[in-house]
Design a protein around this motif. Structure first.
Motif, PDB file in Angstrom:
ATOM      1  N   ASN A  26      72.485 -90.395  -9.804  1.00  0.00           N
ATOM      2  CA  ASN A  26      71.764 -91.607  -9.448  1.00  0.00           C
ATOM      3  C   ASN A  26      70.339 -91.258  -9.019  1.00  0.00           C
ATOM      4  O   ASN A  26      69.388 -91.957  -9.369  1.00  0.00           O
ATOM      5  CB  ASN A  26      72.509 -92.349  -8.337  1.00  0.00           C
ATOM      6  N   LEU A  27      70.177 -90.166  -8.285  1.00  0.00           N
ATOM      7  CA  LEU A  27      68.846 -89.755  -7.835  1.00  0.00           C
ATOM      8  C   LEU A  27      67.917 -89.516  -9.023  1.00  0.00           C
ATOM      9  O   LEU A  27      66.790 -90.021  -9.060  1.00  0.00           O
ATOM     10  CB  LEU A  27      68.950 -88.482  -6.976  1.00  0.00           C
ATOM     11  N   PHE A  72      78.949 -92.925  -7.192  1.00  0.00           N
ATOM     12  CA  PHE A  72      78.888 -91.541  -7.683  1.00  0.00           C
ATOM     13  C   PHE A  72      78.220 -90.609  -6.675  1.00  0.00           C
ATOM     14  O   PHE A  72      78.264 -89.390  -6.844  1.00  0.00           O
ATOM     15  CB  PHE A  72      78.161 -91.482  -9.035  1.00  0.00           C
ATOM     16  N   LYS A  73      77.579 -91.203  -5.662  1.00  0.00           N
ATOM     17  CA  LYS A  73      76.877 -90.439  -4.621  1.00  0.00           C
ATOM     18  C   LYS A  73      75.948 -89.399  -5.272  1.00  0.00           C
ATOM     19  O   LYS A  73      75.078 -89.769  -6.025  1.00  0.00           O
ATOM     20  CB  LYS A  73      77.862 -89.826  -3.645  1.00  0.00           C
ATOM     21  N   TRP A  74      76.130 -88.109  -4.979  1.00  0.00           N
ATOM     22  CA  TRP A  74      75.252 -87.052  -5.502  1.00  0.00           C
ATOM     23  C   TRP A  74      75.802 -86.427  -6.789  1.00  0.00           C
ATOM     24  O   TRP A  74      75.219 -85.505  -7.331  1.00  0.00           O
ATOM     25  CB  TRP A  74      75.040 -85.958  -4.447  1.00  0.00           C
ATOM     26  N   SER A  75      76.938 -86.943  -7.247  1.00  0.00           N
ATOM     27  CA  SER A  75      77.584 -86.402  -8.449  1.00  0.00           C
ATOM     28  C   SER A  75      77.024 -87.059  -9.711  1.00  0.00           C
ATOM     29  O   SER A  75      76.448 -88.146  -9.647  1.00  0.00           O
ATOM     30  CB  SER A  75      79.093 -86.661  -8.387  1.00  0.00           C
ATOM     31  N   GLY A 103      63.865 -82.875 -18.471  1.00  0.00           N
ATOM     32  CA  GLY A 103      64.189 -81.480 -18.190  1.00  0.00           C
ATOM     33  C   GLY A 103      64.039 -81.077 -16.735  1.00  0.00           C
ATOM     34  O   GLY A 103      64.463 -79.988 -16.343  1.00  0.00           O
ATOM     35  N   PHE A 104      63.458 -81.934 -15.930  1.00  0.00           N
ATOM     36  CA  PHE A 104      63.296 -81.638 -14.511  1.00  0.00           C
ATOM     37  C   PHE A 104      64.574 -81.973 -13.751  1.00  0.00           C
ATOM     38  O   PHE A 104      65.300 -82.889 -14.116  1.00  0.00           O
ATOM     39  CB  PHE A 104      62.143 -82.452 -13.907  1.00  0.00           C
ATOM     40  N   SER A 105      64.828 -81.257 -12.688  1.00  0.00           N
ATOM     41  CA  SER A 105      65.967 -81.580 -11.832  1.00  0.00           C
ATOM     42  C   SER A 105      65.646 -82.825 -11.003  1.00  0.00           C
ATOM     43  O   SER A 105      64.477 -83.209 -10.857  1.00  0.00           O
ATOM     44  CB  SER A 105      66.273 -80.410 -10.893  1.00  0.00           C
ATOM     45  N   ALA A 106      66.683 -83.408 -10.444  1.00  0.00           N
ATOM     46  CA  ALA A 106      66.487 -84.550  -9.550  1.00  0.00           C
ATOM     47  C   ALA A 106      65.576 -84.165  -8.385  1.00  0.00           C
ATOM     48  O   ALA A 106      64.698 -84.930  -7.995  1.00  0.00           O
ATOM     49  CB  ALA A 106      67.833 -85.054  -9.041  1.00  0.00           C
TER      50      ALA A 106
END
Length: 153
Positions: A26-27, A72-75, A103-106
């Motif tokens: 979600n982030l 889903f919280k942080w999943s 391609g960037f992370s959250a």
């Protein structure tokens, strides 16, 4: 204004990610939807969707989209979604957003938004870890990202 909603953009990005074997939290989804709006405002000079974007602690958030996936919280968001019916111009724009930001992370995306004027301006100097529902200005987004585009040309 384009005839889309933040949720249809989010659904497309989830579909796109699923098609390419990537997973979105979600982030990360929130930041991708934000950048889709920001760059559409800058390049097309119109809003991609009407939903308000707020300057939350972890960066820009569209509350309705957040609520749709909050369980889903942080999943990763593990849902099968059908490809929404969006105009080809918008699909191309969203594919460009994924090429640039997918391609960037959250965490990377959160840090990027925290360093950019639209989020900073909306926060108004409150501590980064303090809750806020302050709206991020579409005008500020349009001007900021238009200047970024001009600087890269």
């Amino acid at each position: 204004m384009a005839n889309t909603t933040a949720q249809s953009v989010a659904t497309y990005l989830l579909w796109f990610s699923n098609e390419h074997g990537d997973l979105l939290t979600n982030l990360k989804l929130q930041k991708l939807v934000y950048y889709a709006q920001a760059w559409y405002l800058a390049l097309e000079r119109e809003s991609l969707f009407d939903d308000e974007i707020q300057a939350w602690v972890h960066g820009p958030v569209i509350p309705a989209v957040y609520r749709a996936y909050r369980d889903f919280k942080w999943s990763p968001i593990l849902v099968e979604v059908d490809k929404p019916n969006l105009p080809p111009k918008i699909e191309e724009h969203l594919a460009d957003v994924m090429a640039e930001y997918g391609g960037f992370s959250a965490y990377d995306l959160e840090r990027m938004t925290h360093s950019e004027l639209p989020w900073l301006e909306a926060r108004g100097g409150i501590p980064a870890d303090e809750s806020s529902n302050a709206p991020i200005s579409q005008d500020t987004m349009a001007h900021f990202y238009r200047k970024c585009a001009e600087a890269s040309n």
